[in-house]
Design an enzyme around this catalytic site. Structure first.
Site, short mmCIF file in Angstrom:
data_model
loop_
_atom_site.label_atom_id
_atom_site.label_comp_id
_atom_site.label_asym_id
_atom_site.label_seq_id
_atom_site.Cartn_x
_atom_site.Cartn_y
_atom_site.Cartn_z
N ASP A 144 0.83 -1.20 0.00
CA ASP A 144 0.00 0.00 0.00
C ASP A 144 0.87 1.26 0.00
O ASP A 144 1.97 1.26 0.55
CB ASP A 144 -0.89 -0.04 1.25
CG ASP A 144 -2.08 0.89 1.15
OD1 ASP A 144 -2.29 1.48 0.07
OD2 ASP A 144 -2.79 1.04 2.16
N GLY A 145 0.32 2.32 -0.58
CA GLY A 145 0.97 3.62 -0.50
C GLY A 145 1.58 4.11 -1.81
O GLY A 145 2.27 5.13 -1.83
N TRP A 167 2.97 7.93 -2.43
CA TRP A 167 4.38 8.06 -2.82
C TRP A 167 4.48 8.99 -4.05
O TRP A 167 5.34 9.88 -4.09
CB TRP A 167 4.93 6.68 -3.14
CG TRP A 167 6.39 6.63 -3.50
CD1 TRP A 167 7.43 6.42 -2.65
CD2 TRP A 167 6.96 6.78 -4.81
NE1 TRP A 167 8.63 6.43 -3.34
CE2 TRP A 167 8.37 6.65 -4.67
CE3 TRP A 167 6.43 7.03 -6.08
CZ2 TRP A 167 9.24 6.75 -5.76
CZ3 TRP A 167 7.31 7.13 -7.16
CH2 TRP A 167 8.69 6.98 -6.98
N HIS A 188 2.48 3.44 -9.01
CA HIS A 188 2.28 2.01 -9.26
C HIS A 188 3.48 1.42 -10.01
O HIS A 188 3.89 0.29 -9.77
CB HIS A 188 1.00 1.78 -10.06
CG HIS A 188 -0.24 2.15 -9.29
ND1 HIS A 188 -0.44 1.77 -7.98
CD2 HIS A 188 -1.33 2.89 -9.62
CE1 HIS A 188 -1.61 2.25 -7.55
NE2 HIS A 188 -2.16 2.94 -8.53
N SER A 245 -7.40 -5.59 -5.81
CA SER A 245 -8.51 -6.16 -5.03
C SER A 245 -9.81 -6.05 -5.81
O SER A 245 -9.93 -5.22 -6.72
CB SER A 245 -8.63 -5.43 -3.69
OG SER A 245 -9.20 -4.15 -3.89
N ARG A 293 -11.97 2.26 -8.76
CA ARG A 293 -11.04 3.38 -9.03
C ARG A 293 -11.31 3.93 -10.44
O ARG A 293 -11.94 3.27 -11.25
CB ARG A 293 -9.60 2.90 -8.92
CG ARG A 293 -9.26 2.51 -7.50
CD ARG A 293 -7.78 2.28 -7.30
NE ARG A 293 -7.52 2.03 -5.89
CZ ARG A 293 -6.37 2.21 -5.29
NH1 ARG A 293 -5.32 2.62 -5.97
NH2 ARG A 293 -6.22 1.96 -4.01
N LEU A 323 11.03 -20.47 -4.76
CA LEU A 323 10.10 -19.53 -4.13
C LEU A 323 8.75 -19.67 -4.82
O LEU A 323 8.69 -19.70 -6.05
CB LEU A 323 10.61 -18.08 -4.28
CG LEU A 323 9.66 -16.99 -3.79
CD1 LEU A 323 9.63 -16.94 -2.26
CD2 LEU A 323 10.04 -15.62 -4.32
N ARG A 349 1.81 -4.97 6.06
CA ARG A 349 1.12 -3.92 5.32
C ARG A 349 1.91 -2.63 5.43
O ARG A 349 2.26 -2.20 6.53
CB ARG A 349 -0.30 -3.71 5.83
CG ARG A 349 -1.02 -2.63 5.02
CD ARG A 349 -2.49 -2.53 5.27
NE ARG A 349 -3.10 -1.62 4.30
CZ ARG A 349 -4.38 -1.65 3.95
NH1 ARG A 349 -5.18 -2.54 4.48
NH2 ARG A 349 -4.86 -0.79 3.06
N ARG A 371 -5.09 -2.48 8.75
CA ARG A 371 -6.25 -3.34 8.52
C ARG A 371 -5.92 -4.32 7.42
O ARG A 371 -4.96 -4.12 6.66
CB ARG A 371 -7.50 -2.52 8.18
CG ARG A 371 -7.30 -1.56 7.04
CD ARG A 371 -8.57 -0.76 6.71
NE ARG A 371 -8.24 0.17 5.64
CZ ARG A 371 -7.83 1.41 5.81
NH1 ARG A 371 -7.72 1.90 7.03
NH2 ARG A 371 -7.52 2.18 4.79
N LEU A 372 -6.76 -5.36 7.32
CA LEU A 372 -6.51 -6.40 6.32
C LEU A 372 -7.18 -6.12 4.98
O LEU A 372 -6.78 -6.68 3.95
CB LEU A 372 -6.94 -7.78 6.83
CG LEU A 372 -6.06 -8.40 7.92
CD1 LEU A 372 -6.64 -9.72 8.39
CD2 LEU A 372 -4.62 -8.61 7.41
N SER A 373 -8.21 -5.29 4.99
CA SER A 373 -8.88 -4.91 3.74
C SER A 373 -9.25 -6.11 2.86
O SER A 373 -8.91 -6.12 1.67
CB SER A 373 -8.03 -3.91 2.94
OG SER A 373 -7.78 -2.76 3.70
C1 FPP Z 1 -2.04 0.31 -3.19
O1 FPP Z 1 -1.56 1.60 -3.31
C2 FPP Z 1 -1.54 -0.50 -4.27
C3 FPP Z 1 -2.32 -1.03 -5.26
C4 FPP Z 1 -3.78 -0.86 -5.34
C5 FPP Z 1 -1.72 -1.79 -6.34
C6 FPP Z 1 -0.52 -2.62 -5.99
C7 FPP Z 1 0.22 -2.81 -7.21
C8 FPP Z 1 1.56 -2.80 -7.32
C9 FPP Z 1 2.47 -2.68 -6.19
C10 FPP Z 1 2.11 -2.91 -8.66
C11 FPP Z 1 2.83 -4.16 -8.92
C12 FPP Z 1 1.98 -5.32 -9.11
C13 FPP Z 1 2.17 -6.20 -10.12
C14 FPP Z 1 1.64 -7.57 -10.01
C15 FPP Z 1 2.91 -5.85 -11.30
P1 FPP Z 1 -2.61 2.79 -3.40
O2 FPP Z 1 -2.83 3.13 -4.82
O3 FPP Z 1 -3.88 2.42 -2.67
O4 FPP Z 1 -1.87 3.93 -2.66
P2 FPP Z 1 -2.51 5.10 -1.80
O5 FPP Z 1 -3.26 4.45 -0.65
O6 FPP Z 1 -1.33 5.89 -1.34
O7 FPP Z 1 -3.41 5.86 -2.71
#
Ligand code: FPP
Length: 246
Positions: A19-20, A24, A36, A64, A70, A130, A187, A193-195
């Site tokens: 997350d984040g 970022w 992302h 998710s 979104r 792995l 997380r 939270r687990l969301s």
């Molecule tokens: C949460 O950050 C992250 C996601 C919804 C997507 C996770 C995806 C990646 C880490 C990309 C790599 C994955 C693959 C399989 C290539 P957020 O957008 O909710 O961040 P925020 O809470 O700061 O808005």
């Protein structure tokens, strides 16, 4: 059966809620998609580090069932990120002995991505360094509801005795069947939270929350999470086993 009995100091299975990414990017005046993209780079690094550290199972939450809400452009970017990740990294993952499995509903996922997923899973099926499980279009409640529905159908058509349904039967019906339960769930980004992530499988997992945003998550952060885990006294509902663990 999925077991919760690993008492070694190194978690056998780590699950990550990455997350984040958005924050970022925002902090740098960049578009969310750049967050992302950086998140995907961070995933590459952490897969390598985990394997290096001797972790055997890694599950990552990459999209998710709620993420469909979104903006459309962000959803399609996240889809394309998985597509590109498999296309560009599959050969390397395979040569490094990584077995890939993607868990989640296939509805709404393009034919192209579905066939890439099939290819990644069959190419790497015999690897055992792995086990990388990517949760994509995944929701814990949906996973449980789908499993309950399949069991109900089998009970209705007479191939399953309803009396035989127990925790093991249900676990074997989940998308994670055959995978040990996570020992440690991490997380990032300060949320605790687990969301809707691995709701069944997390029953006895140690939970680790860090303020670090996912794109910044480093080997040192992974090691800090593992050190936190090593310090826990996992009792699985029993009395303290400190004597055995020390
Ligand atoms: C949460 O950050 C992250 C996601 C919804 C997507 C996770 C995806 C990646 C880490 C990309 C790599 C994955 C693959 C399989 C290539 P957020 O957008 O909710 O961040 P925020 O809470 O700061 O808005």
């Amino acid at each position: 059966m999925q077991k919760d009995d690993d008492t070694s100091r190194l978690p056998n299975h780590i699950a990550l809620i990455m997350d984040g990414n958005g924050r970022w990017a925002q902090a740098r005046g960049l578009e969310r998609r750049e967050g992302h993209r950086a998140g995907a780079e961070s995933l590459r690094r952490i897969v390598e580090e985990s394997s290096d550290l001797g972790v055997h199972h890694l599950t990552v939450f990459s999209f998710s069932t709620e993420n469909w809400g979104r903006p459309r452009t962000e959803v399609s970017f996240l889809m394309s990120l998985l597509e590109r990740y498999i296309e560009s990294d599959l050969a390397d993952l395979h040569s490094e002995g990584v077995r890939v499995r993607v868990i989640g509903r296939r509805e709404g996922v393009s034919k192209k991505i579905c066939s890439l997923i099939d290819r990644a899973e069959s190419l790497t099926a015999n690897n055992n360094r792995l086990f990388l499980q990517i949760a994509f279009n995944y929701g814990g409640r949906e996973e449980l509801a789908d499993a309950a529905s399949r069991l109900a159908r089998r009970a209705t058509n007479g191939t399953l005795d309803p009396e035989s349904i127990n925790a093991d039967v249900l676990a074997a019906e989940l998308l994670t069947a055959g995978m040990p339960n996570p020992d440690l769930i991490i997380r990032t980004s300060g949320e605790s939270r687990l969301s809707n992530f691995m709701l069944w499988q997390s029953a006895y997992a140690e939970l680790y929350f860090t303020d670090v945003l996912w794109p910044d998550f480093s080997r040192a952060d992974l090691e800090a999470a593992i050190a936190f885990y090593a310090d826990r006294d996992r009792r699985f509902g029993l009395v303290s086993a400190t004597g055995e663990l020390d």
